[in-house]
Design a protein around this motif. Structure first.
Motif, short mmCIF file in Angstrom:
data_model
loop_
_atom_site.label_atom_id
_atom_site.label_comp_id
_atom_site.label_asym_id
_atom_site.label_seq_id
_atom_site.Cartn_x
_atom_site.Cartn_y
_atom_site.Cartn_z
N GLY A 44 -80.81 -64.54 -53.49
CA GLY A 44 -81.30 -64.54 -52.11
C GLY A 44 -80.33 -63.90 -51.14
O GLY A 44 -79.18 -63.60 -51.44
N GLY A 45 -80.86 -63.68 -49.92
CA GLY A 45 -80.00 -63.25 -48.83
C GLY A 45 -79.94 -61.78 -48.54
O GLY A 45 -79.58 -61.39 -47.43
N ALA A 46 -80.24 -60.93 -49.51
CA ALA A 46 -80.11 -59.48 -49.30
C ALA A 46 -81.24 -58.98 -48.41
O ALA A 46 -82.41 -59.27 -48.64
CB ALA A 46 -80.13 -58.75 -50.63
N ALA A 47 -80.89 -58.20 -47.39
CA ALA A 47 -81.86 -57.65 -46.45
C ALA A 47 -81.70 -56.13 -46.39
O ALA A 47 -80.76 -55.56 -46.96
CB ALA A 47 -81.68 -58.27 -45.07
N ASP A 48 -82.65 -55.46 -45.68
CA ASP A 48 -82.57 -54.01 -45.58
C ASP A 48 -81.80 -53.59 -44.33
O ASP A 48 -81.38 -54.42 -43.52
CB ASP A 48 -83.96 -53.39 -45.62
CG ASP A 48 -84.86 -53.86 -44.47
OD1 ASP A 48 -84.35 -54.18 -43.39
OD2 ASP A 48 -86.09 -53.90 -44.67
N SER A 49 -81.63 -52.28 -44.19
CA SER A 49 -80.79 -51.74 -43.11
C SER A 49 -81.39 -51.91 -41.72
O SER A 49 -80.71 -51.70 -40.72
CB SER A 49 -80.52 -50.25 -43.35
OG SER A 49 -81.74 -49.52 -43.41
N SER A 50 -82.68 -52.28 -41.64
CA SER A 50 -83.32 -52.50 -40.34
C SER A 50 -83.61 -53.99 -40.10
O SER A 50 -84.42 -54.33 -39.25
CB SER A 50 -84.62 -51.69 -40.24
OG SER A 50 -85.50 -52.02 -41.31
N ALA A 51 -82.93 -54.86 -40.84
CA ALA A 51 -83.14 -56.30 -40.71
C ALA A 51 -82.59 -56.83 -39.39
O ALA A 51 -81.76 -56.20 -38.72
CB ALA A 51 -82.47 -57.03 -41.87
N SER A 52 -83.08 -58.02 -39.01
CA SER A 52 -82.61 -58.66 -37.78
C SER A 52 -82.45 -60.16 -38.01
O SER A 52 -83.16 -60.76 -38.82
CB SER A 52 -83.58 -58.42 -36.63
OG SER A 52 -84.86 -58.98 -36.91
N LEU A 53 -81.51 -60.76 -37.30
CA LEU A 53 -81.30 -62.20 -37.31
C LEU A 53 -81.55 -62.70 -35.89
O LEU A 53 -80.82 -62.34 -34.97
CB LEU A 53 -79.88 -62.55 -37.75
CG LEU A 53 -79.53 -64.03 -37.79
CD1 LEU A 53 -80.31 -64.74 -38.91
CD2 LEU A 53 -78.04 -64.24 -37.99
N ARG A 54 -82.57 -63.54 -35.72
CA ARG A 54 -83.00 -63.95 -34.39
C ARG A 54 -82.89 -65.46 -34.22
O ARG A 54 -83.25 -66.23 -35.12
CB ARG A 54 -84.44 -63.52 -34.14
CG ARG A 54 -84.97 -63.81 -32.73
CD ARG A 54 -86.38 -63.28 -32.57
NE ARG A 54 -86.95 -63.54 -31.26
CZ ARG A 54 -86.76 -62.75 -30.20
NH1 ARG A 54 -86.02 -61.65 -30.31
NH2 ARG A 54 -87.31 -63.04 -29.02
N PHE A 55 -82.37 -65.89 -33.07
CA PHE A 55 -82.35 -67.30 -32.70
C PHE A 55 -83.62 -67.58 -31.93
O PHE A 55 -83.81 -67.10 -30.81
CB PHE A 55 -81.11 -67.60 -31.87
CG PHE A 55 -81.04 -69.02 -31.40
CD1 PHE A 55 -81.39 -70.08 -32.22
CD2 PHE A 55 -80.62 -69.32 -30.10
CE1 PHE A 55 -81.33 -71.39 -31.78
CE2 PHE A 55 -80.55 -70.62 -29.65
CZ PHE A 55 -80.91 -71.66 -30.49
N GLN A 56 -84.54 -68.33 -32.55
CA GLN A 56 -85.86 -68.54 -31.97
C GLN A 56 -85.87 -69.67 -30.94
O GLN A 56 -84.96 -70.50 -30.88
CB GLN A 56 -86.86 -68.86 -33.09
CG GLN A 56 -87.04 -67.72 -34.09
CD GLN A 56 -88.02 -68.09 -35.18
OE1 GLN A 56 -87.79 -69.00 -35.96
NE2 GLN A 56 -89.14 -67.35 -35.21
#
Length: 328
Positions: free
Chosen positions: A77-89
């Motif tokens: 788990g955990g791998a994302a792509d180069s256009s990923a985002s981490l958002r505080f909802q």
């Protein structure tokens, strides 16, 4: 009217200082902007994106060293792509999303902390209980209810363990926990013990000041204690669970052979009838040039001196055939 959610990052450095920073709902980090981070007031810790080849991870770094990765507590788990985002909802959750597909890679459920959800690293003052697991690929590390430490491949094959000393054999532990002290001591704690049981020391135990020490399960399946002088950004290995890297189960993959050269462990193939699966990564194992069922002639046994057969991965259907004694 309810108060809005606020993300509070409570961060530790060498067990000596605590700092927090408030992040407003709607704040977002982007993999495409690795210089953008949420940083603690003392500048020791930051949350942002790091890259590992083509993959990107939302990670907490301490003095530039990754100590936690979002989603990596689960295998693969955990791998994302180069256009990923981490958002505080607005509902208080953190959400990691791939930009290309919109798929959710990882998310929290409101009240949550990295210390209670470790991935591959334990920091000083971070208690590691029996319900916690460190993961790195197919490898995992856990503390057993007996107080023993164990490294596993694929969750069930134990290839290394370390038990409490003989003076503790007759003690029934109630709720053991493992902790790495800032001085480099790795110890098991429990209410049933009169004092912590030391499991390992870093080679620089109790030396120097302003040094970060941490325990990490590396992707080669070995568990190590590292140290880093503050501001250097460099880490030095100070202890390893498995002294002989070739004894880490599956280190060289299916049908791979592990040996040592002047620079350390290296992976090869059993014989000229085998080829590496990936010339750029010999740890991926080997393949037969001709499968056994397609063999045009007779099969024979190949003798490999000083080699242990690990059946990696464990064979569900044994391949059986008959050869003469001379061939064996």
């Amino acid at each position: 009217m309810d108060a809005p959610f606020t993300l509070t990052l409570t961060l530790f450095f060498c067990c000596s200082s605590v700092s927090s920073v408030d992040i407003s709902p709607g704040s977002t980090l982007y993999a495409s902007n690795p210089t953008q981070t949420w940083t603690s007031p003392n500048k020791n810790f930051s949350l942002g994106f790091i890259s590992d080849g083509p993959a990107y991870f939302a990670a907490v770094t301490c003095d530039g060293i990754p100590v936690w990765k979002a989603g990596c507590s689960e295998s693969g788990g955990g791998a994302a792509d180069s256009s990923a985002s981490l958002r505080f909802q607005a509902n208080g959750n953190l959400r990691l999303v791939n930009g290309s597909s919109g798929s959710v890679v990882w998310h929290t459920v409101s009240v949550w902390s990295t210390f209670d959800n470790p991935t591959d690293t334990i920091l000083p003052s971070q208690n590691f209980a029996i319900n916690k697991v460190l993961r790195s690929g197919l490898y995992s590390f856990s503390l057993l209810s007996s107080g023993n430490l164990a490294l596993r491949w694929n969750n069930y094959i134990v290839y290394w363990s370390l038990g409490l000393d003989s003076s503790s054999d007759s003690i029934n532990l109630t709720s053991p926990s493992l902790s790495l002290e800032s001085n480099g001591t790795l110890s098991v704690f429990d209410l049933s013990l009169s004092s912590p049981v030391v499991m390992a020391y870093s080679s620089d135990h109790a030396e120097g000041t302003d040094i970060l020490r941490f325990l990490r399960l590396d992707n080669d399946g070995n568990l190590r204690i590292y140290s880093s002088s503050k501001g250097s950004g460099k880490i030095t290995e100070r202890w390893a669970a498995v002294a002989n890297q070739c004894l880490v189960f599956g280190y060289c993959g299916d049908m791979g052979v592990c040996s040592y050269n002047d620079s350390g462990p290296t992976c090869g193939c059993p014989f000229q009838n085998f080829d590496p699966i990936d010339l750029d990564n010999r740890r991926k194992g080997c393949r037969r040039r001709v499968e056994i069922e397609d063999c045009p002639g007779r099969e024979t046994m190949l003798q490999l001196d000083h080699t242990t057969f690990l059946t990696y991965p464990p064979e569900l259907v044994p391949q059986l055939f008959t050869v003469g004694i001379a061939a064996c």
